[in-house]
Design an enzyme around this catalytic site. Structure first.
Site, PDB file in Angstrom:
ATOM      1  N   ASN A  64       0.922  -1.226  -0.047  1.00 50.68           N
ATOM      2  CA  ASN A  64       0.085   0.046   0.079  1.00 50.68           C
ATOM      3  C   ASN A  64       0.916   1.017   0.135  1.00 50.68           C
ATOM      4  O   ASN A  64       1.309   1.728   1.050  1.00 50.68           O
ATOM      5  CB  ASN A  64      -0.964   0.189   1.316  1.00 50.68           C
ATOM      6  CG  ASN A  64      -1.786   1.240   1.416  1.00 50.68           C
ATOM      7  OD1 ASN A  64      -1.783   1.992   0.451  1.00 50.68           O
ATOM      8  ND2 ASN A  64      -2.842   1.319   2.214  1.00 50.68           N
TER       9      ASN A  64
ATOM     10  N   ARG B 258      -2.520  -2.206  -3.492  1.00 51.62           N
ATOM     11  CA  ARG B 258      -3.691  -1.212  -3.192  1.00 51.62           C
ATOM     12  C   ARG B 258      -3.456   0.099  -4.299  1.00 51.62           C
ATOM     13  O   ARG B 258      -2.456   0.574  -4.171  1.00 51.62           O
ATOM     14  CB  ARG B 258      -3.754  -0.670  -1.702  1.00 51.62           C
ATOM     15  CG  ARG B 258      -4.896   0.004  -1.506  1.00 51.62           C
ATOM     16  CD  ARG B 258      -4.989   1.247  -0.597  1.00 51.62           C
ATOM     17  NE  ARG B 258      -5.872   1.885  -0.227  1.00 51.62           N
ATOM     18  CZ  ARG B 258      -6.099   3.074   0.435  1.00 51.62           C
ATOM     19  NH1 ARG B 258      -4.730   3.616   0.951  1.00 51.62           N
ATOM     20  NH2 ARG B 258      -7.026   4.006   0.332  1.00 51.62           N
TER      21      ARG B 258
ATOM     22  N   HIS C 230     -13.189   2.933  -0.190  1.00 56.19           N
ATOM     23  CA  HIS C 230     -12.887   1.926   1.024  1.00 56.19           C
ATOM     24  C   HIS C 230     -13.812   0.831   0.473  1.00 56.19           C
ATOM     25  O   HIS C 230     -14.342   0.046   1.266  1.00 56.19           O
ATOM     26  CB  HIS C 230     -13.949   2.651   2.171  1.00 56.19           C
ATOM     27  CG  HIS C 230     -13.151   3.701   2.905  1.00 56.19           C
ATOM     28  ND1 HIS C 230     -14.078   4.502   3.555  1.00 56.19           N
ATOM     29  CD2 HIS C 230     -12.074   3.922   3.067  1.00 56.19           C
ATOM     30  CE1 HIS C 230     -13.371   5.532   4.205  1.00 56.19           C
ATOM     31  NE2 HIS C 230     -12.056   5.212   3.953  1.00 56.19           N
TER      32      HIS C 230
ATOM     33  N   ARG D 157     -12.597  16.081   7.255  1.00 53.72           N
ATOM     34  CA  ARG D 157     -13.190  16.280   6.261  1.00 53.72           C
ATOM     35  C   ARG D 157     -14.687  16.949   6.437  1.00 53.72           C
ATOM     36  O   ARG D 157     -15.448  16.250   7.347  1.00 53.72           O
ATOM     37  CB  ARG D 157     -13.227  15.308   5.290  1.00 53.72           C
ATOM     38  CG  ARG D 157     -12.049  15.014   4.707  1.00 53.72           C
ATOM     39  CD  ARG D 157     -11.923  14.012   3.763  1.00 53.72           C
ATOM     40  NE  ARG D 157     -10.744  12.929   3.967  1.00 53.72           N
ATOM     41  CZ  ARG D 157     -10.726  11.732   3.811  1.00 53.72           C
ATOM     42  NH1 ARG D 157     -11.799  11.020   3.083  1.00 53.72           N
ATOM     43  NH2 ARG D 157      -9.782  11.273   4.280  1.00 53.72           N
TER      44      ARG D 157
ATOM     45  N   GLU E  43      -8.395  -4.923   5.055  1.00 50.96           N
ATOM     46  CA  GLU E  43      -8.161  -4.523   3.665  1.00 50.96           C
ATOM     47  C   GLU E  43      -6.988  -5.404   3.063  1.00 50.96           C
ATOM     48  O   GLU E  43      -7.133  -5.782   1.821  1.00 50.96           O
ATOM     49  CB  GLU E  43      -8.009  -3.198   3.550  1.00 50.96           C
ATOM     50  CG  GLU E  43      -9.053  -2.309   3.692  1.00 50.96           C
ATOM     51  CD  GLU E  43      -9.090  -1.007   3.866  1.00 50.96           C
ATOM     52  OE1 GLU E  43      -8.863  -0.694   5.093  1.00 50.96           O
ATOM     53  OE2 GLU E  43      -9.587   0.050   3.265  1.00 50.96           O
TER      54      GLU E  43
END
Ligand code: ADP
Length: 396
Positions: free
Chosen positions: A7, A90, A179, A240, A383
């Site tokens: 990743n 990823r 996601h 955010r 993940e």
């Protein structure tokens, strides 16, 4: 079969080395400060952490050091690089090109380049990671696993924005969702836990972490999700803002004298629960402050729970019902208080959490109260395991 999962970020690179047959993580690690100085930390269960501080001028250097750490006689876990059967990467954005994971070849690399404009901060690092691996491990199959791919099953009515249609054809402006690897993994685990076929289930997956997104998974397919063209949309997050009236953007630019970068920074880095509380983006800090009576920390937590609850209602309506909701990621897996606040008042839908069972952190558990007709599950996301599983499936 053993899979290396990579990743790659702009100045860091996380990795896991996974034995897919036993589902065991043999080693995991992090390369930091790539291009600055360089530090590799590797963790192997039952051993002290291995730390190596050495110059990493680029991602190629970082990958070389990862291989050296994995094959090191003392701190490594394999004798030879040949034990790496495949590498799973990823990749953040696959645009409309990738609706599933793919074995990487030249055509895929070209297509990845086309997706860069959609994720200018993330995709370039992912591409560099892939190029570095092909250079260091020629002949070892490499697979790309996309954050956006799982959501490519959304119908047009869910992914289109009501802008002039040619904004979609010219600029690819639409909802993509993110996601995806996590939503796919936890919805699959939920079906396993319930002993049912995923095709027969309507599931709402709540990935609540630093970035948060919620997905409606109908019969194993994503039919709607809260993140949009970028990961800024949907629920309020750590820093955010999530969904706001789009007219606020130009209004703010004028009132605060902000340029594009300024307003982007404000919405991505200074907003969310951090912006509201003025304290922190971390829910541990906010729960503590709220407990000590801080009103704005309390407001931030209330706003977060409310925005998540709103989408549970929305997605139950979208799917015409719901069989299970799943809490995952940093907040979803760890905070009983937030799970209770989000599900509070949803008894009318058949959602009810058992206060005792809810006292759980970081492990799979059905926390539904007796009589609840909708199951509430806590499922830690993984993940990397999902990436390794997809990679193994494609290269077998
Ligand atoms: P990322 O999006 O960076 O992968 P994570 O899924 O790891 O994020 O979530 C990180 C967030 O989870 C932290 O910022 C914090 O708000 C929250 N979190 C982690 N552990 C706890 C905890 N024990 N209690 C409350 N919140 C937690």
């Amino acid at each position: 079969m053993k899979i290396l999962v990579i990743n790659a970020g702009s100045s860091s690179l996380k990795y896991q080395f996974i034995d897919i047959d036993t589902k065991k993580v043999l080693a995991k690690g992090l390369c930091e400060r790539i291009g600055i100085d360089g530090k590799l930390t590797q963790k192997v269960s039952g051993r002290d952490d291995f730390v190596r501080e050495d110059a990493m001028k680029d991602h190629s250097d970082a990958i070389r050091m990862v291989i050296e750490a994995l094959t090191d006689k003392e701190v490594g876990v394999i004798a030879d690089m040949k034990e790496i059967d495949a590498v799973g990467h990823r990749v953040v954005h696959g645009g409309e090109i990738f609706s599933g994971s793919v074995v990487i070849d030249d055509a895929v690399m070209d297509a990845l380049q086309q997706c860069v404009e959609l994720a200018p901060l993330h995709n370039p690092a992912n591409i560099i990671g892939i190029e570095a691996c092909s250079k260091i491990m020629p002949g070892v199959p490499q697979v790309g696993v996309f954050d956006t791919a799982f959501h490519q099953t959304m119908p047009a009515k869910a992914y289109m924005y009501a802008l002039p249609y040619d904004m979609y054809t010219k600029h690819k402006i639409r909802r993509y969702g993110f996601h995806g690897t996590s939503h796919k993994y936890v919805s699959g685990r939920a079906a396993d836990m319930l002993g049912k076929k995923i095709e027969d289930l309507k599931i709402i997956t709540l990935h609540l972490g630093n970035g948060s997104s919620i997905t409606a998974v109908d019969g194993g397919k994503s039919v709607d999700t809260t993140m949009g063209f970028t990961p800024l949309a949907g629920v309020a997050m750590g820093t955010r803002c999530g969904d706001i009236d789009p007219a606020i953007v130009t209004f703010l630019m004028e009132k605060e004298g902000l340029d594009e970068k300024g307003v982007n920074d404000l919405m991505n880095k200074q907003s969310g629960v951090f912006g509201i509380s003025g304290i922190s983006s971390d829910f541990r800090d906010l729960e503590k402050a709220a407990g000590e009576g801080d009103e704005r920390a309390k407001l931030a937590l209330d706003m977060f729970a409310y925005s998540v609850k709103r989408y549970i209602g929305t997605y139950a309506a979208v799917m015409g019902g719901v069989d299970a909701i799943v809490f995952t990621a940093g907040i979803g897996e760890n905070t009983a208080m937030m799970r209770a606040a989000i599900t509070d008042g949803l008894e009318f839908m058949g959602i009810k959490v058992d206060a005792e069972l809810n006292k759980v952190r970081g492990e799979e558990r059905d926390i539904s109260a007796a009589g609840a007709t909708v199951k509430t599950l806590v499922i830690p996301t993984d993940e990397e395991m999902m990436i390794a599983m997809d990679t193994a499936k494609l290269v077998k």
